[in-house]
Scaffold this motif. Sequence first.
Motif, mmCIF file in Angstrom:
data_model
loop_
_atom_site.group_PDB
_atom_site.id
_atom_site.type_symbol
_atom_site.label_atom_id
_atom_site.label_comp_id
_atom_site.label_asym_id
_atom_site.label_seq_id
_atom_site.Cartn_x
_atom_site.Cartn_y
_atom_site.Cartn_z
ATOM 1 N N LEU A 141 4.848 -10.315 -4.290
ATOM 2 C CA LEU A 141 4.918 -8.850 -3.955
ATOM 3 C C LEU A 141 6.213 -8.425 -4.909
ATOM 4 C CD1 LEU A 141 3.784 -7.603 -0.550
ATOM 5 C CD2 LEU A 141 2.593 -7.833 -2.720
ATOM 6 N N THR A 142 6.307 -7.443 -5.521
ATOM 7 C CA THR A 142 7.442 -6.664 -5.958
ATOM 8 C C THR A 142 8.254 -6.062 -4.781
ATOM 9 O OG1 THR A 142 6.502 -4.424 -6.241
ATOM 10 C CG2 THR A 142 6.185 -5.952 -8.215
ATOM 11 N N TYR A 143 9.697 -5.966 -5.054
ATOM 12 C CA TYR A 143 10.605 -5.379 -4.079
ATOM 13 C C TYR A 143 10.350 -3.918 -3.925
ATOM 14 C CZ TYR A 143 12.926 -9.675 -5.494
ATOM 15 O OH TYR A 143 13.392 -11.175 -5.656
ATOM 16 N N GLY A 144 10.488 -3.363 -2.431
ATOM 17 C CA GLY A 144 10.297 -2.327 -2.171
ATOM 18 C C GLY A 144 9.294 -1.985 -1.139
ATOM 19 N N MET A 145 9.058 -0.867 -0.869
ATOM 20 C CA MET A 145 8.143 -0.532 0.428
ATOM 21 C C MET A 145 6.586 -0.920 -0.072
ATOM 22 S SD MET A 145 8.389 0.585 3.529
ATOM 23 C CE MET A 145 9.770 1.484 3.517
ATOM 24 N N HIS A 146 5.927 -1.509 0.962
ATOM 25 C CA HIS A 146 4.552 -1.748 0.644
ATOM 26 C C HIS A 146 3.954 -1.130 2.186
ATOM 27 C CE1 HIS A 146 6.033 -4.293 -2.035
ATOM 28 N NE2 HIS A 146 4.938 -4.193 -2.827
ATOM 29 N N LEU A 147 2.556 -0.967 2.285
ATOM 30 C CA LEU A 147 2.030 -0.443 3.394
ATOM 31 C C LEU A 147 0.860 -1.485 3.601
ATOM 32 C CD1 LEU A 147 1.228 3.362 2.140
ATOM 33 C CD2 LEU A 147 3.010 2.563 3.556
ATOM 34 N N TYR A 148 0.706 -1.755 4.805
ATOM 35 C CA TYR A 148 -0.462 -2.810 5.388
ATOM 36 C C TYR A 148 -1.330 -2.433 6.187
ATOM 37 C CZ TYR A 148 2.119 -3.847 9.489
ATOM 38 O OH TYR A 148 2.557 -3.859 10.768
ATOM 39 N N ALA A 149 -2.638 -2.635 6.307
ATOM 40 C CA ALA A 149 -3.464 -2.165 7.142
ATOM 41 C C ALA A 149 -4.523 -3.303 7.513
ATOM 42 C CB ALA A 149 -4.450 -1.127 6.595
ATOM 43 N N SER A 206 -4.937 -5.952 4.452
ATOM 44 C CA SER A 206 -4.776 -5.495 3.032
ATOM 45 C C SER A 206 -3.352 -4.850 2.888
ATOM 46 C CB SER A 206 -5.884 -4.264 2.707
ATOM 47 O OG SER A 206 -5.615 -3.185 3.291
ATOM 48 N N VAL A 207 -2.801 -5.017 1.708
ATOM 49 C CA VAL A 207 -1.064 -4.542 1.488
ATOM 50 C C VAL A 207 -1.483 -3.979 0.239
ATOM 51 C CG1 VAL A 207 0.902 -5.417 1.140
ATOM 52 C CG2 VAL A 207 -0.397 -6.664 2.470
ATOM 53 N N ARG A 208 -0.739 -2.841 0.284
ATOM 54 C CA ARG A 208 -0.812 -1.621 -0.766
ATOM 55 C C ARG A 208 0.816 -1.389 -1.098
ATOM 56 N NH1 ARG A 208 -5.760 0.329 -2.012
ATOM 57 N NH2 ARG A 208 -7.369 -0.251 -0.163
ATOM 58 N N ASP A 209 0.854 -1.138 -2.634
ATOM 59 C CA ASP A 209 2.210 -0.741 -2.983
ATOM 60 C C ASP A 209 2.164 0.753 -2.587
ATOM 61 O OD1 ASP A 209 0.789 0.968 -4.860
ATOM 62 O OD2 ASP A 209 1.483 -0.406 -6.682
ATOM 63 N N ILE A 210 3.320 1.318 -2.944
ATOM 64 C CA ILE A 210 3.582 2.633 -2.250
ATOM 65 C C ILE A 210 2.659 3.880 -3.028
ATOM 66 C CG2 ILE A 210 5.741 3.213 -3.794
ATOM 67 C CD1 ILE A 210 5.461 3.703 0.061
ATOM 68 N N GLN A 211 2.039 3.172 -4.170
ATOM 69 C CA GLN A 211 1.264 4.393 -4.862
ATOM 70 C C GLN A 211 -0.044 4.067 -4.311
ATOM 71 O OE1 GLN A 211 3.637 2.461 -6.855
ATOM 72 N NE2 GLN A 211 4.975 4.177 -7.102
ATOM 73 N N LYS A 263 -1.836 1.383 -4.521
ATOM 74 C CA LYS A 263 -2.687 0.277 -5.361
ATOM 75 C C LYS A 263 -2.751 -0.841 -4.399
ATOM 76 C CE LYS A 263 -2.578 -2.778 -9.322
ATOM 77 N NZ LYS A 263 -1.573 -3.075 -10.613
ATOM 78 N N LEU A 264 -4.125 -1.475 -4.265
ATOM 79 C CA LEU A 264 -4.186 -2.757 -3.509
ATOM 80 C C LEU A 264 -3.511 -4.042 -4.179
ATOM 81 C CD1 LEU A 264 -5.427 -4.167 -0.868
ATOM 82 C CD2 LEU A 264 -7.548 -4.379 -2.643
ATOM 83 N N VAL A 265 -2.504 -4.420 -3.567
ATOM 84 C CA VAL A 265 -1.677 -5.571 -4.236
ATOM 85 C C VAL A 265 -1.882 -7.043 -3.658
ATOM 86 C CG1 VAL A 265 -0.044 -4.207 -5.079
ATOM 87 C CG2 VAL A 265 0.502 -5.215 -2.869
ATOM 88 N N SER A 266 -2.606 -7.063 -2.414
ATOM 89 C CA SER A 266 -2.923 -8.447 -1.605
ATOM 90 C C SER A 266 -3.916 -7.983 -0.579
ATOM 91 C CB SER A 266 -1.805 -8.842 -0.999
ATOM 92 O OG SER A 266 -2.039 -10.016 -0.401
ATOM 93 N N GLU A 267 -4.902 -8.869 -0.157
ATOM 94 C CA GLU A 267 -5.863 -8.718 0.870
ATOM 95 C C GLU A 267 -6.407 -10.052 1.409
ATOM 96 O OE1 GLU A 267 -9.225 -5.706 1.069
ATOM 97 O OE2 GLU A 267 -10.176 -7.241 -0.269
ATOM 98 N N ILE A 268 -6.403 -10.371 2.469
ATOM 99 C CA ILE A 268 -6.968 -11.404 3.299
ATOM 100 C C ILE A 268 -8.222 -10.990 4.295
ATOM 101 C CG2 ILE A 268 -6.273 -13.107 4.798
ATOM 102 C CD1 ILE A 268 -3.152 -12.501 4.370
ATOM 103 N N PRO A 269 -9.361 -11.648 3.620
ATOM 104 C CA PRO A 269 -10.518 -11.149 4.245
ATOM 105 C C PRO A 269 -10.953 -12.192 5.361
ATOM 106 C CG PRO A 269 -11.148 -12.345 2.111
ATOM 107 C CD PRO A 269 -9.522 -11.928 2.269
ATOM 108 N N ASN A 270 -11.700 -12.122 6.170
ATOM 109 C CA ASN A 270 -12.382 -13.082 7.178
ATOM 110 C C ASN A 270 -11.404 -13.811 7.793
ATOM 111 O OD1 ASN A 270 -14.893 -12.885 5.808
ATOM 112 N ND2 ASN A 270 -14.320 -14.012 4.041
#
Length: 104
Positions: A80-88, A49-54, A56-63
């Motif tokens: 994705l918009t420009y800037g920092m994102h968090l992935y898990a 999963s990829v979330r924006d800095i707030q 909010k889930l912006v992308s997800e790759i399951p399975n």
Amino acid sequence: MKKVVQLSIISIHDNALPELVVKAYPNPVEDRITIESHLFNDYSDLTLSVRDIQGKLVSEIPNILTEGNYLKISADLSELTYGMHLYALKGEGKQLFNGKILKR
């Protein structure tokens, strides 16, 4: 007079996972990112999963499928918009690792 300080244990993580070595490249990313790692177990249910800095889930790759304990994901992040994102990466209900991606 002695001062008494009370301490309480909030939680103990007996089942903490060993630290994984994860490569995420290129970072900063423009379009596609590759994430590689050698996992400690053979997970059958992986989700990136990829979330924006707030948060909010912006992308997800399951399975996500692995080859034994080797993980290699190539993800298109061009939308994705420009800037920092968090992935898990989560597997079987546990968060295996997380990190930061800079989108330019």
